[in-house]
Structure formats: C-alpha cells, structure tokens
Design a protein around this motif. Sequence first.
Motif, PDB file in Angstrom:
ATOM      1  N   GLY A   1       3.334  14.268  -9.328  1.00  0.00           N
ATOM      2  CA  GLY A   1       4.505  15.085  -9.051  1.00  0.00           C
ATOM      3  C   GLY A   1       4.678  15.414  -7.590  1.00  0.00           C
ATOM      4  N   GLN A   2       4.200  14.549  -6.713  1.00  0.00           N
ATOM      5  CA  GLN A   2       4.291  14.785  -5.284  1.00  0.00           C
ATOM      6  C   GLN A   2       5.356  13.885  -4.663  1.00  0.00           C
ATOM      7  OE1 GLN A   2       0.291  13.907  -4.086  1.00  0.00           O
ATOM      8  NE2 GLN A   2      -0.544  15.867  -4.793  1.00  0.00           N
ATOM      9  N   ALA A   3       5.696  14.165  -3.403  1.00  0.00           N
ATOM     10  CA  ALA A   3       6.727  13.384  -2.706  1.00  0.00           C
ATOM     11  C   ALA A   3       6.202  11.995  -2.359  1.00  0.00           C
ATOM     12  CB  ALA A   3       7.141  14.112  -1.426  1.00  0.00           C
ATOM     13  N   THR A   4       7.090  11.003  -2.424  1.00  0.00           N
ATOM     14  CA  THR A   4       6.714   9.637  -2.068  1.00  0.00           C
ATOM     15  C   THR A   4       6.658   9.479  -0.550  1.00  0.00           C
ATOM     16  OG1 THR A   4       9.026   8.929  -2.153  1.00  0.00           O
ATOM     17  CG2 THR A   4       7.723   8.710  -4.178  1.00  0.00           C
ATOM     18  N   THR A   5       6.137   8.340  -0.091  1.00  0.00           N
ATOM     19  CA  THR A   5       5.989   8.092   1.345  1.00  0.00           C
ATOM     20  C   THR A   5       6.755   6.850   1.753  1.00  0.00           C
ATOM     21  OG1 THR A   5       4.360   7.779   3.122  1.00  0.00           O
ATOM     22  CG2 THR A   5       3.900   6.704   1.023  1.00  0.00           C
ATOM     23  N   THR A   6       7.223   6.817   2.983  1.00  0.00           N
ATOM     24  CA  THR A   6       7.907   5.635   3.506  1.00  0.00           C
ATOM     25  C   THR A   6       6.869   4.683   4.115  1.00  0.00           C
ATOM     26  OG1 THR A   6       8.228   6.548   5.727  1.00  0.00           O
ATOM     27  CG2 THR A   6       9.908   7.059   4.055  1.00  0.00           C
TER      28      THR A   6
ATOM     29  N   SER B   1       0.827  -1.205   0.000  1.00  0.00           N
ATOM     30  CA  SER B   1       0.000   0.000   0.000  1.00  0.00           C
ATOM     31  C   SER B   1       0.865   1.261   0.000  1.00  0.00           C
ATOM     32  CB  SER B   1      -0.929   0.002   1.220  1.00  0.00           C
ATOM     33  OG  SER B   1      -1.752   1.139   1.230  1.00  0.00           O
ATOM     34  N   ALA B   2       1.985   1.208   0.743  1.00  0.00           N
ATOM     35  CA  ALA B   2       2.912   2.343   0.745  1.00  0.00           C
ATOM     36  C   ALA B   2       3.511   2.541  -0.640  1.00  0.00           C
ATOM     37  CB  ALA B   2       4.019   2.114   1.771  1.00  0.00           C
ATOM     38  N   ARG B   3       3.824   1.433  -1.311  1.00  0.00           N
ATOM     39  CA  ARG B   3       4.359   1.540  -2.665  1.00  0.00           C
ATOM     40  C   ARG B   3       3.304   2.101  -3.625  1.00  0.00           C
ATOM     41  NH1 ARG B   3       5.934  -3.619  -6.212  1.00  0.00           N
ATOM     42  NH2 ARG B   3       6.989  -4.274  -4.300  1.00  0.00           N
ATOM     43  N   SER B   4       2.066   1.630  -3.477  1.00  0.00           N
ATOM     44  CA  SER B   4       0.987   2.137  -4.325  1.00  0.00           C
ATOM     45  C   SER B   4       0.773   3.626  -4.112  1.00  0.00           C
ATOM     46  CB  SER B   4      -0.309   1.377  -4.011  1.00  0.00           C
ATOM     47  OG  SER B   4      -1.389   1.868  -4.776  1.00  0.00           O
ATOM     48  N   GLU B   5       0.830   4.047  -2.852  1.00  0.00           N
ATOM     49  CA  GLU B   5       0.668   5.464  -2.530  1.00  0.00           C
ATOM     50  C   GLU B   5       1.789   6.284  -3.162  1.00  0.00           C
ATOM     51  OE1 GLU B   5      -1.662   8.379  -0.379  1.00  0.00           O
ATOM     52  OE2 GLU B   5      -1.986   6.281  -0.877  1.00  0.00           O
ATOM     53  N   SER B   6       3.006   5.753  -3.143  1.00  0.00           N
ATOM     54  CA  SER B   6       4.142   6.448  -3.745  1.00  0.00           C
ATOM     55  C   SER B   6       4.011   6.509  -5.267  1.00  0.00           C
ATOM     56  CB  SER B   6       5.451   5.755  -3.362  1.00  0.00           C
ATOM     57  OG  SER B   6       5.707   5.889  -1.975  1.00  0.00           O
ATOM     58  N   GLU B   7       3.512   5.429  -5.866  1.00  0.00           N
ATOM     59  CA  GLU B   7       3.315   5.410  -7.317  1.00  0.00           C
ATOM     60  C   GLU B   7       2.292   6.459  -7.736  1.00  0.00           C
ATOM     61  OE1 GLU B   7       4.253   0.594  -7.811  1.00  0.00           O
ATOM     62  OE2 GLU B   7       2.194   1.358  -7.860  1.00  0.00           O
ATOM     63  N   THR B   8       1.234   6.590  -6.947  1.00  0.00           N
ATOM     64  CA  THR B   8       0.209   7.598  -7.238  1.00  0.00           C
ATOM     65  C   THR B   8       0.768   9.004  -7.048  1.00  0.00           C
ATOM     66  OG1 THR B   8      -1.551   6.087  -6.524  1.00  0.00           O
ATOM     67  CG2 THR B   8      -2.085   8.429  -6.610  1.00  0.00           C
ATOM     68  N   ALA B   9       1.573   9.180  -5.997  1.00  0.00           N
ATOM     69  CA  ALA B   9       2.169  10.493  -5.737  1.00  0.00           C
ATOM     70  C   ALA B   9       3.085  10.919  -6.879  1.00  0.00           C
ATOM     71  CB  ALA B   9       2.946  10.457  -4.421  1.00  0.00           C
ATOM     72  N   GLN B  10       3.823   9.969  -7.436  1.00  0.00           N
ATOM     73  CA  GLN B  10       4.720  10.278  -8.556  1.00  0.00           C
ATOM     74  C   GLN B  10       3.948  10.737  -9.788  1.00  0.00           C
ATOM     75  OE1 GLN B  10       6.914   6.585  -8.830  1.00  0.00           O
ATOM     76  NE2 GLN B  10       8.637   7.393  -7.643  1.00  0.00           N
TER      77      GLN B  10
END
Length: 219
Positions: A159-164, A147-156
């Motif tokens: 153009g937003q910062a990824t999440t840990t 889910s964290a990876r999915s959230e980071s993929e959506t943020a990219q």
Amino acid sequence: MRFLRDNSLTIVLVTATLMTIAGMYIAGWLANNEELAAHGSPALTLMQYGLSGDFLSAVFENWESEFLQMSVYVVLTAYLYQRGSAESKDPDERSPQDEGLAHREEDPEAPWPVKRGGMVRLLYAYSLGIVLTGLFLASFVLHLVSSARSESETAQLHGQATTTVMQHLGSAQFWFESLQNWQSEFLSTALIVVLSIFLRYRGSPESKPVGAPHRETGS
C-alpha cells in the motif's frame, strides 16, 4: 557428426543457459506466488510472471554484470599485462593481436571489413569491445527499468507509493543490486588471471601447457 564437434562448446553453453533460465523461471514463479499469497494477493500465471519486474530484473541484473566483466576484460587485456598469466599478452614480445592489417587486405579469407578498409575496418578492429560494452549498457538500462517496476510492484503490495525509473536510478537498492554482482565479476576475473600463473588444466586453451614455467606469459 562434424557440426556437433566443431560447435560443441557453444552448443553446451547455450543449452546450459536455456536450462538454467528455465529453472530460474519456475523457481522464481513459485517463490513470488508464495510472497503474494502471504499478502493475500492472487497468484500470477507463468506468463504473467515472465513479464513481471521481479523476473526481468533478476535476469538483466545478472546479464549486466556478465557483460561488464567481459567488456572490461577485453579492453584491459589489450593494454595491461600480468607476467606469467595465461590470460595476458607477454609484455616483452609483440603479440599477434597487435599486428597491423595492411598485409591482411589481400588475404582471400580475411573478414570483409578488413578488406573494405577505412572507418569500417577501424570499427571492426575494436568491434568485440564495442559490442560487449553495448550489451552491458543495454542490460544496465533493462535492469534499471525492470528493477523499478519490481520495486513498484512490491510497494503496491504494502500500500505504498510507486517509484519512477529516475527515482530508482538514485536509490540505494538499485546500486546495491548492481554492485553486489560487479564486485564478484571483478574478483573472479582477477582470480583466473593470477591462478593461471601457477595452476594448469591440461587440454584447456585458457591454461598454459602443464610443463610451462610460471614466468611464461600467454597460453
């Protein structure tokens, strides 16, 4: 064929699982690529989507809730009762599940941990709950990471910062994903416990005999 008859329940359920995962895989791939196209991003191949956070998060989010339901149900039904339910032990009678193991040690067909005794037998006595709880915890962690990876993929995409992973653990989004499934599992379990008091399904081991009184407890 005897093998198919003796294992038909497992065969049908495993086949249904694989078919629905395949359907989810294809549908999710198409939906995800539609979203990528809307953002002007290249489409993913089937292999790429299978390794994406979007797909893995959806899979483990559901597995997590199912294993939570089963582990909690196994543990709670060992100690709690619901009079009249086919899913409960009778509160007024000693259940076979509560019997001691001493007389089973010499049974040639007893599982080997029972014959072994000691800590091995103790762990085996609670092994169903232990394994189901372990599967829940593993699915929880895999859901969190995916889910964290999915959230980071959506943020990219935006153009937003990824999440840990640790940041995502404290996010409202992650707990919304988990709790929306947990509540449905607890509700469905409560319903089968209560409905089996009054309703029947002839031939099912999850139902009391059709003619059994409502007060009769256990299947």
